[in-house]
Write an enzyme that holds these catalytic residues in place. Sequence first.
Site, PDB file in Angstrom:
ATOM      1  N   LEU A 115     -13.872  -7.126  -2.136  1.00  0.00           N
ATOM      2  CA  LEU A 115     -15.182  -6.481  -2.223  1.00  0.00           C
ATOM      3  C   LEU A 115     -15.949  -6.550  -0.914  1.00  0.00           C
ATOM      4  O   LEU A 115     -17.180  -6.528  -0.898  1.00  0.00           O
ATOM      5  CB  LEU A 115     -16.014  -7.139  -3.333  1.00  0.00           C
ATOM      6  CG  LEU A 115     -15.390  -7.153  -4.733  1.00  0.00           C
ATOM      7  CD1 LEU A 115     -16.204  -8.035  -5.663  1.00  0.00           C
ATOM      8  CD2 LEU A 115     -15.274  -5.737  -5.290  1.00  0.00           C
ATOM      9  N   GLY A 116     -15.244  -6.647   0.205  1.00  0.00           N
ATOM     10  CA  GLY A 116     -15.926  -6.718   1.492  1.00  0.00           C
ATOM     11  C   GLY A 116     -16.733  -7.990   1.625  1.00  0.00           C
ATOM     12  O   GLY A 116     -16.288  -9.076   1.245  1.00  0.00           O
TER      13      GLY A 116
ATOM     14  N   ASP B 199     -15.474  -4.563  13.574  1.00  0.00           N
ATOM     15  CA  ASP B 199     -14.409  -3.620  13.240  1.00  0.00           C
ATOM     16  C   ASP B 199     -13.774  -4.061  11.927  1.00  0.00           C
ATOM     17  O   ASP B 199     -13.186  -5.143  11.846  1.00  0.00           O
ATOM     18  CB  ASP B 199     -13.373  -3.604  14.372  1.00  0.00           C
ATOM     19  CG  ASP B 199     -12.202  -2.663  14.115  1.00  0.00           C
ATOM     20  OD1 ASP B 199     -12.195  -1.979  13.077  1.00  0.00           O
ATOM     21  OD2 ASP B 199     -11.288  -2.626  14.952  1.00  0.00           O
TER      22      ASP B 199
ATOM     23  N   GLY C 154       0.226  -1.541  11.194  1.00  0.00           N
ATOM     24  CA  GLY C 154       1.018  -1.386   9.982  1.00  0.00           C
ATOM     25  C   GLY C 154       0.667  -2.507   9.032  1.00  0.00           C
ATOM     26  O   GLY C 154       0.565  -3.674   9.430  1.00  0.00           O
TER      27      GLY C 154
ATOM     28  N   ASN D  39      -8.488  -3.039  -2.930  1.00  0.00           N
ATOM     29  CA  ASN D  39      -9.928  -2.995  -2.682  1.00  0.00           C
ATOM     30  C   ASN D  39     -10.570  -2.162  -3.789  1.00  0.00           C
ATOM     31  O   ASN D  39      -9.891  -1.737  -4.737  1.00  0.00           O
ATOM     32  CB  ASN D  39     -10.235  -2.455  -1.285  1.00  0.00           C
ATOM     33  CG  ASN D  39      -9.752  -1.027  -1.068  1.00  0.00           C
ATOM     34  OD1 ASN D  39      -9.511  -0.273  -2.018  1.00  0.00           O
ATOM     35  ND2 ASN D  39      -9.607  -0.632   0.182  1.00  0.00           N
TER      36      ASN D  39
ATOM     37  N   GLU E 224       3.070   1.081   2.190  1.00  0.00           N
ATOM     38  CA  GLU E 224       3.124   1.877   3.413  1.00  0.00           C
ATOM     39  C   GLU E 224       4.570   2.156   3.842  1.00  0.00           C
ATOM     40  O   GLU E 224       4.816   2.615   4.946  1.00  0.00           O
ATOM     41  CB  GLU E 224       2.360   1.180   4.536  1.00  0.00           C
ATOM     42  CG  GLU E 224       1.821   2.132   5.588  1.00  0.00           C
ATOM     43  CD  GLU E 224       0.831   1.482   6.517  1.00  0.00           C
ATOM     44  OE1 GLU E 224      -0.130   2.171   6.903  1.00  0.00           O
ATOM     45  OE2 GLU E 224       0.994   0.280   6.859  1.00  0.00           O
TER      46      GLU E 224
ATOM     47  N   ASP F  14      -0.840   1.238  16.390  1.00  0.00           N
ATOM     48  CA  ASP F  14      -2.230   1.638  16.196  1.00  0.00           C
ATOM     49  C   ASP F  14      -2.765   2.325  17.441  1.00  0.00           C
ATOM     50  O   ASP F  14      -2.760   1.741  18.531  1.00  0.00           O
ATOM     51  CB  ASP F  14      -3.104   0.410  15.899  1.00  0.00           C
ATOM     52  CG  ASP F  14      -2.919  -0.111  14.490  1.00  0.00           C
ATOM     53  OD1 ASP F  14      -2.364   0.628  13.657  1.00  0.00           O
ATOM     54  OD2 ASP F  14      -3.343  -1.248  14.227  1.00  0.00           O
TER      55      ASP F  14
ATOM     56  N   ASP G 281      -5.749  -6.581   5.231  1.00  0.00           N
ATOM     57  CA  ASP G 281      -4.489  -7.210   5.628  1.00  0.00           C
ATOM     58  C   ASP G 281      -4.695  -8.693   5.927  1.00  0.00           C
ATOM     59  O   ASP G 281      -3.846  -9.523   5.578  1.00  0.00           O
ATOM     60  CB  ASP G 281      -3.918  -6.509   6.861  1.00  0.00           C
ATOM     61  CG  ASP G 281      -3.570  -5.058   6.590  1.00  0.00           C
ATOM     62  OD1 ASP G 281      -3.280  -4.727   5.426  1.00  0.00           O
ATOM     63  OD2 ASP G 281      -3.599  -4.263   7.544  1.00  0.00           O
TER      64      ASP G 281
END
Length: 309
Positions: free
Chosen positions: A221-222, A247, A39, A184, A140, A13, A253
């Site tokens: 759904l956050g 953040d 990742g 999501n 991924e 990252d 994940d």
Amino acid sequence: MAKIIDVGSYVVDLTSRTPHFPKPGETVFAGPFSMGHGGKGSNQAVAAARLGASVTMVTKVGKDLFGDHALEHFRKENIRDDYVLRDEHESTGAALIGIDDTGENMIIVAPGACGTMTEEDVYRAEREFQKVDMVLTQLETSMEAVEATVELARTFAKPIVLNPAPFQPVSDRLLKHITYITPNETEAEQLTGVQVVDEESARMAARILVEKGVTTVIITLGKRGCYVYDSEKGGRLIQGCSINVCDTTGAGDAFTGAFTTYVADGLAIDEAAYRANMVAALSVTRQGTAKSMPTTAELEAFMAKMSQE
């Protein structure tokens, strides 16, 4: 102890804060810059391991400095790296991450070595599939690797969690063998064509996936939590919590790694989803991806604090 095999990605990252995301052609002065482990496969493995799971990672990195760092990272996090392969030609993957002043993120992923994973690479870990409680994978890596993972899970009758991120088209043939899927709202829409904006639209999207053969659908759904749907109980909203966001990178994940761990430990689906919501909520109060994943002790303290507010 939950035993999990995670077939997925490792990327480095490369992250910077920015006052706003640049428009095409615009240059924005930003900072600070940081480099860390990432990742989706690796992040979910860390989330699971920090919650007490025994995790075996199957991935591929380059024969470069970042690949060396990946192996050091897995050993530090007590993640088995017996099946972390080194690619002779491709470099270790990288993710370019921008985070704005609201905590939202934009990510560009160059998969590198983990994008070249083959069926043969996955089958190297075949005997490990026999020993685990749960199989975990994402999108991924190459689709060839995902399909091989699903096939091995089927062969040994192991439940499999698919986190369909970053989105790639997924065939109905593959979906019908998935035990748990954790999209999501955006990924749920991409999978079903239904724009998820509320509980009713979440139910519609989830029902389509169940009709395609997925056993249980969990749409994240956050801060609202997640929507769980299966053919036995129908749909229900599992509440999240409202917290100060630092953040959001890696929240999905954190959720998927935690959910996989709790189900493998024998928790009921709704309880596993609730606790995974709390893990994700705690992770977004911290900067970074892998380093934001909480331990069980940190989670218990966070949940105790939230219950008093």
